[in-house]
Scaffold this motif. Structure first.
Motif, PDB file in Angstrom:
ATOM      1  N   LYS A 122     -37.989 -94.263  44.550  1.00 12.69           N
ATOM      2  CA  LYS A 122     -38.428 -95.625  44.875  1.00 12.69           C
ATOM      3  C   LYS A 122     -37.990 -96.618  43.792  1.00 12.69           C
ATOM      4  O   LYS A 122     -37.388 -97.643  44.076  1.00 12.69           O
ATOM      5  CB  LYS A 122     -39.950 -95.638  45.037  1.00 12.69           C
ATOM      6  N   TRP A 123     -38.280 -96.285  42.543  1.00  6.40           N
ATOM      7  CA  TRP A 123     -37.962 -97.205  41.439  1.00  6.40           C
ATOM      8  C   TRP A 123     -36.454 -97.392  41.299  1.00  6.40           C
ATOM      9  O   TRP A 123     -35.978 -98.498  41.035  1.00  6.40           O
ATOM     10  CB  TRP A 123     -38.534 -96.692  40.115  1.00  6.40           C
ATOM     11  N   ASP A 138     -48.074 -97.261  40.685  1.00  8.14           N
ATOM     12  CA  ASP A 138     -47.573 -96.204  41.563  1.00  8.14           C
ATOM     13  C   ASP A 138     -48.052 -94.824  41.111  1.00  8.14           C
ATOM     14  O   ASP A 138     -48.471 -94.000  41.926  1.00  8.14           O
ATOM     15  CB  ASP A 138     -46.032 -96.219  41.608  1.00  8.14           C
TER      16      ASP A 138
END
Ligand SMILES: [Zn+2]
Length: 176
Positions: A122-123, A138
């Motif tokens: 995601k990052w 997160d």
């Protein structure tokens, strides 16, 4: 449950992250069966198109064999800190914070590996930058699903609760 909450509140005030440099930290590869810390490598090979090393390890104490994946850090990801300064992303730094929150909790290395790998996808999908607040939030949310005590410890550091009342309020929500 009341006793449990009281214990957590008591441990809150004494719980804090050490400030020592953590860049050289490597996650302990403890034996998943007997928790022996010093496990040996039996075999290593490249996995995931060169992004990870798969290692077979053997515990010298109980002879249990298990597999670990050691991944390259996301080398081009930049973390934007609260004060606006930037630093290279370090998985081991975040993993250390997670493990401190998981001290003496029934959390397995594989769970933390999976948690971080999923979040890194995601990052890494951002524009090469991720804020430390996003990382903290997160990880916090992911820990909540794994272990409630680890979650509240991590949150107590990350969120910087103003006082014990605010911390209790968060605990109350959690154990409702
Ligand atoms: Zn063992």
């Amino acid at each position: 449950m009341q006793e449990c909450l009281a214990g957590l509140v008591a441990s809150f005030s004494s719980f804090s992250l050490p400030t020592a440099s953590v860049s050289s930290f490597n996650a302990p590869m403890h034996c998943p069966r007997c928790k022996e810390v010093d496990t040996g490598v039996v075999d290593s090979r490249i996995a995931e198109d060169g992004r990870a090393i798969r290692r077979r390890r053997e515990c010298p104490k109980c002879a249990h064999r298990f597999t670990t994946f050691e991944r390259q850090e996301l080398s081009n990801l930049i973390v934007v800190k609260r004060d606006g300064t930037r630093e290279p992303y370090s998985r081991s730094k975040i993993e250390r914070g997670v493990w401190i929150a998981c001290t003496k909790r029934p959390v397995r290395q594989e769970q933390i590996d999976a948690l971080l790998t999923k979040l890194e996808e995601k990052w890494g999908g951002n524009k090469g930058e991720v804020s430390s607040a996003t990382i903290g939030n997160d990880v916090m949310r992911a820990l909540h699903k794994i272990d409630k005590v680890a979650y509240i410890r991590f949150a107590s550091v990350h969120r910087e609760f103003k006082d014990v009342e605010e911390f209790k309020e968060e605990l109350g929500k959690l154990f409702k």
